[in-house]
Design an enzyme around this catalytic site. Structure first.
Site, mmCIF file in Angstrom:
data_model
loop_
_atom_site.group_PDB
_atom_site.id
_atom_site.type_symbol
_atom_site.label_atom_id
_atom_site.label_comp_id
_atom_site.label_asym_id
_atom_site.label_seq_id
_atom_site.Cartn_x
_atom_site.Cartn_y
_atom_site.Cartn_z
ATOM 1 N N ARG A 1 -8.551 -0.905 7.851
ATOM 2 C CA ARG A 1 -9.643 0.004 7.420
ATOM 3 C C ARG A 1 -9.895 1.200 8.195
ATOM 4 O O ARG A 1 -11.045 1.415 8.630
ATOM 5 C CB ARG A 1 -11.002 -0.804 7.146
ATOM 6 C CG ARG A 1 -11.714 -0.116 5.940
ATOM 7 C CD ARG A 1 -12.761 -0.976 5.441
ATOM 8 N NE ARG A 1 -13.511 -0.375 4.372
ATOM 9 C CZ ARG A 1 -13.996 -0.720 3.167
ATOM 10 N NH1 ARG A 1 -13.878 -2.107 3.048
ATOM 11 N NH2 ARG A 1 -14.414 0.035 2.194
ATOM 12 N N CYS A 2 -8.936 1.985 8.759
ATOM 13 C CA CYS A 2 -8.929 2.902 9.633
ATOM 14 C C CYS A 2 -7.873 3.713 9.497
ATOM 15 O O CYS A 2 -6.964 3.360 9.186
ATOM 16 C CB CYS A 2 -9.707 2.566 10.944
ATOM 17 S SG CYS A 2 -8.244 1.893 11.958
ATOM 18 N N GLU B 1 -13.246 4.422 4.976
ATOM 19 C CA GLU B 1 -12.985 3.870 6.444
ATOM 20 C C GLU B 1 -14.096 4.235 7.393
ATOM 21 O O GLU B 1 -14.183 3.381 8.453
ATOM 22 C CB GLU B 1 -11.706 4.196 6.938
ATOM 23 C CG GLU B 1 -10.724 3.729 5.966
ATOM 24 C CD GLU B 1 -9.177 3.956 6.289
ATOM 25 O OE1 GLU B 1 -8.130 3.300 5.659
ATOM 26 O OE2 GLU B 1 -8.991 4.973 7.033
ATOM 27 N N GLN C 1 0.636 -1.235 -0.022
ATOM 28 C CA GLN C 1 -0.214 0.107 0.029
ATOM 29 C C GLN C 1 0.847 1.270 -0.079
ATOM 30 O O GLN C 1 0.332 2.357 -0.057
ATOM 31 C CB GLN C 1 -0.909 0.015 1.099
ATOM 32 C CG GLN C 1 -1.961 -1.109 1.241
ATOM 33 C CD GLN C 1 -2.989 -1.292 2.603
ATOM 34 O OE1 GLN C 1 -2.966 -2.084 3.186
ATOM 35 N NE2 GLN C 1 -3.394 0.062 2.684
#
Lengths: 801, 158
Positions: A383-384, A753, A236
């Site tokens: 996811r945050c 998110e 990522q």
């Protein structure tokens, strides 16, 4: 009127910001022609596979490679001793700690990498790892984070004994990593001593795993002749990988090319640098051929990047009307055997100090202690945005507990405490500046949409009949788009991001960004931003990311930073181009720049109809007819350092029913209102929200990584680890309000998110609400049927009256 | 281990391959035949990313031996589109935003292709059960359900 319609047609044909444009990525994915890391195959390529520890804590007495090396097709077996001469047996983590690449004398968690086998194909590699003989001497295992700092706790990190200056603070115990605090402790304690009402709730946010569909992997290809390294990798943050690989290997960054090709989902799992990557690179350098490593699902869940594992206590001091006077949060953070959290360097607990939530909190104090245990390292933002999930959970849960104690409806309690629209920008007592928001409007919209009063009435009736119905509410504020380089860096590199846009002579565009899509649809949405800024159809704009040889340096995609940072860079770079284009247009039209106005896709001379130049005409002129003294060409680069984070928010409401006989939960309704500011592609936003809600559902209702007393991980396959199917997944209802960010060039805030962050406490709120009339104030996740049934049984609800 | 000869019809073409007796079909398809649309997500039959169509049935190719496919009719995602263009299920997934990262998509498509032959006019619940062997982490399934409904309509009208 006619002219307006014509202008509108031109604007629509751009498919710019606000358009639910179909995705550019899809054509290749539906034909199976996407290119993911494991799809790359090079001549002479070998495969790496890991020998892993069966024990959570043990001393390595010996490693015998002979039998493995004797197997035809095996090229090498590497251990820590082989990496030592290169000084690569340990590597730095993003959190200021070090991590063993291959276990050095000791293993610290089950499935830790002990040796790597390099072989002709994955079958031979798998055979060979069974032939590597490792002799272990078992040591006392530390699983319970609460025991980590006991005087008789086993010392895990012998390499750190006596080194009491940690990366973030003094260490007070050999198993202590850091203490980190925010806010005013004394002032907070004083308010608590004098408060009319106080509540206190312990809660555990379980260790979970992001579990993307594609596991982690890489193909390292070292060209010995040119001393050039190419790595295809599931990352990522490819540019950060290049910098780290250069620092570790000594190869100049100019001779390292990192390519993040198509990525099969990231969710934080693909931010870190893992031993598998490092050993593949080393093996390729040593053997001079490409080496592929791809982890299997068990390795993925067991070793690469867990999330959460926060033991939290939330306390609120309030008056009798429920107005918050102070907040106190205490955290014991289980970081596993190495501190490999992926947070901005200065924040060992990420952005946990956003835990004042959407509320006007006068004073607060946050205390976090990080400890080592015999578990895998990680602590990534699943996811945050860096622990915002934990922060939202602790404040939202504690708010519910306060509402219950005071007998005030939880929606009303929030109304009384929300930061008011006129208070923005609002400085929180823990140091953030919430850029914008309108919480009251959003809350009323949701309560009306679901007819909240009717739901409460129905719940009363159900309760009278002995049925269990729960209504959950979560009114959260996120903090995303890391981040301003004054307080955000990774390994010393500021967390800006970048865009480079080139307008070709015939008016089509190629643009490259420092971020990398993993399903978010950047190839579609970045083009929409440029389309609206430059007046060129997004269909003529190509977007490329992930190749460090061609893309400008950026920090990558995680923490919802692509739109807030990369999207801002894209808009600003496009504006630089438009500013130059305006000068060229003025030159072509023989007027002053200031006599021109912009309309959708062209510059027009003010007040002179017909005197105009389209962006396409200007693009052509940029390559053959520019004003004297101006350099030809039409391109721009922007490195955008955001002035602040962005603060998306949402109001989520969940209605569920619990079967008393089985503990099974049926989510009857889930209503999610999100405010992400300016909406670039509503179709993609909705898709991201569906996905985030589903991942939130998974965490709240079933995901956990349980360990037994010996540190054995009891759930690391998709049989045990809960990934919801079509059947369990609820139907989602979405809604929105638009409160643009005042500092973002487009007013956009980031969205993907929020649904994960906001839905998890909403599910817990609903589950607990089903038992609230029985004085239950909190239940820990996951709310699986078995665990919910235990509560039913404990309360005696399953026995006939 | 001595390699064995297998022969099957793959996406309409007869192919031959030499495989190890223990070789998994997904590896033969991906490594030997270089069709990388079929993905590996779990190697334990749970996720469905490796779903292929084998003699008219959806199977997970990570737990089928290549030798078992000898003499079979196989279809992978690469075989869905034809000279006319994309198959209705492919078009529907684009239309309804039924994919994000794309990793589960080939398996979803090849399953949807078979499912709609098993049940050409399914209800939402039938779709959810009929597709439940395929996992997705990105979409939350809602748009995939829509895509299968859309594809069903298109195929019915054809």
């Amino acid at each position: 009127m006619e002219q307006t319609a014509e202008v509108q047609d031109r604007e629509d044909s751009l498919k710019g910001v606000g358009c639910s444009r179909k995705r550019k990525e899809d054509a290749r994915f539906v034909q199976g022609t996407g290119r993911y890391t494991d799809d790359f195959k090079f001549p002479g390529m070998l495969f790496a596979d890991m020998v892993r520890s069966p024990y959570a804590h043990a001393r390595i007495k010996s490693i015998n490679k002979e039998k493995a090396l004797a197997l035809p097709g095996v090229h090498a077996v590497l251990t820590a001793d082989d990496l030592k001469p290169l000084n690569l047996h340990w590597m730095p983590t993003l959190a200021g700690d070090v991590q063993a690449v291959l276990a050095d004398e000791k293993v610290h968690f089950q499935y830790q990498e002990v040796a790597v086998v390099i072989a002709d194909d994955r079958y031979i590699a798998a055979d060979a790892i069974e032939l590597v003989e490792v002799e272990y001497e078992e040591l006392e295992v530390l699983v319970d984070a609460h025991r980590a700092m006991d005087s008789d706790a086993p010392v895990l990190r012998e390499d750190l004994v006596g080194k009491m200056d940690g990366a973030h603070s003094k260490r007070v115990h050999d198993n202590h990593i850091f203490n980190w605090q925010a806010g005013d402790k004394e002032a907070t304690d004083r308010v608590f001593e004098q408060a009319e009402v106080t509540v206190k709730q312990d809660m555990y946010y379980p260790r979970v795993h992001p579990c993307p569909m594609e596991t982690c992997g890489c193909v390292a290809s070292f060209d010995k002749i040119n001393e050039h390294l190419t790595v295809h990798i599931t990352s990522q943050a490819p540019h950060v990988v290049r910098t780290v690989v250069s620092m570790l290997s000594g190869i100049p960054e100019s001779k390292i090319r990192i390519i993040s090709p198509d990525i099969g989902g990231g969710f934080g799992n693909k931010v870190g640098i893992y031993p598998g990557y490092v050993v593949s690179i080393v093996a390729s350098i040593v053997l001079g051929v490409p080496v592929k490593w791809v982890e299997d699902r068990m390795e993925n869940i067991s070793t690469t990047a867990f999330a959460r594992d926060y033991h939290m206590t939330g306390e609120i001091a309030a008056d009798k009307e429920g107005r918050i006077k102070a907040l106190r949060v205490n955290v014991l953070a289980d970081h596993g055997a190495f501190d490999a959290c992926a947070d901005p360097s200065k924040f060992p607990a990420g952005l946990m100090h956003i835990c004042t939530g959407s509320y006007d909190v006068p004073v607060a104090h946050l205390n976090v202690d990080g400890v080592y245990t015999n578990k895998a390292p990680g602590g990534v933002a699943y996811r945050c945005s860096f622990r915002v999930t934990e922060a939202v959970y602790v404040i939202e849960r504690t708010m519910d507990v306060l509402a219950q104690k005071l007998g005030i409806d939880k929606a009303e309690l929030r109304r009384r405490n929300f930061v008011k629209v006129e208070q923005f920008p609002y400085k929180t007592c823990l140091g953030w500046e919430l850029d914008s928001g309108d919480y009251h409007t959003a809350l009323e919209k949701v309560l009306n949409a679901v007819d909240y009063d009717a739901l409460r009435k129905e719940q009363q009736e159900k309760r009278a009949q002995g049925e269990l119905m729960g209504i959950g509410l979560c009114t959260f504020t996120e903090i995303v788009g890391a981040g301003p380089s004054r307080n955000c860096d990774i390994l010393g590199v500021g967390m800006f991001d970048s865009a480079e846009i080139r307008v070709h002579p015939t008016g089509s565009v190629m643009a490259r960004m420092g971020t990398i899509t993993q399903g978010q649809g950047h190839q579609t949405t970045y083009a929409q931003i440029i389309a609206s800024e430059l007046g060129i159809s997004s269909d003529e704009i190509s977007i490329e990311e992930g190749d460090t040889d061609t893309a400008p340096y950026g920090l990558g995609t995680y923490g919802s930073r692509s739109t807030p940072v990369g999207g801002a860079a894209t808009a600003v770079a496009a504006r630089k181009i438009r500013a130059k284009a305006q000068k060229i247009a003025a030159h072509l039209l023989e007027v002053s720049e200031n006599d021109l106005e912009w309309e959708v896709d062209r510059f027009k001379v003010k007040g002179v109809p017909g005197q105009e130049k389209t962006m396409k005409e200007v693009a052509w002129a940029a390559y053959n007819n520019v004003p004297e003294g101006m350099e030809p060409g039409l391109e721009a680069v922007d490195y955008y350092d955001p002035p602040n984070f962005t603060y998306p928010f949402g109001i989520y409401l969940c209605v569920l029913d619990i079967d008393k006989r089985t503990g099974e939960t049926t989510v009857r309704r889930f209503y999610a209102l999100d405010d992400c500011g300016t909406r670039i592609n509503p179709m993609i936003i909705e898709g991201q929200i569906h996905g985030g809600l589903t991942e939130g559902f998974a965490v709240a209702m079933g995901q956990e990584m349980p360990f037994d007393e010996q540190g054995n991980l009891l759930g690391n396959t998709l049989m045990d680890y809960f990934v919801p199917t079509f059947v369990e997944t609820p139907h989602w209802e979405t809604d929105y309000t638009v409160t643009p960010s005042p500092h973002h060039p487009l007013g956009a805030k980031g969205v993907a998110e929020s649904p994960h962050v906001g839905s998890i406490p909403c599910f817990t709120s609903a589950i607990v609400d089903a038992f609230a009339h029985l004085d239950v104030t909190h239940m820990d996740m996951p709310h699986s049927a078995w665990r919910v049934w235990q509560k039913v049984h404990e309360l005696g609800l399953d026995t006939p009256a | 281990m001595a390699k064995q000869h297998v022969s099957f019809n793959l996406n309409g073409k007869q192919v031959d391959a030499l495989v190890e007796p223990r070789e998994l079909l997904v590896h033969t398809i991906r490594e030997t035949l270089s069709l990388t649309g079929t993905h590996i997500g779990c190697e334990s039959s749970h996720c469905g990313a490796c779903t292929v169509d084998l003699d008219g049935k959806s199977v997970k190719s990570c737990t089928v031996l290549s030798m078992q496919a000898d003499g079979s009719e196989l279809k992978t995602v690469e075989g869905l589109a034809d000279a006319e263009g994309l198959h209705a299920v492919q078009q529907a997934f684009i239309q309804e935003h039924g994919l994000q990262c794309g990793f589960c998509t080939p398996g979803m498509l090849i399953r949807a292709y078979r499912f709609l032959q098993e049940n050409p006019n399914p209800t939402e619940e039938e779709i959810r059960w009929g597709m439940s062997g395929n996992l997705c982490r990105c979409t939350g399934y809602q748009n995939i359900v829509k895509a299968v409904q859309t594809a069903a309509q298109t195929l019915q009208q054809a």
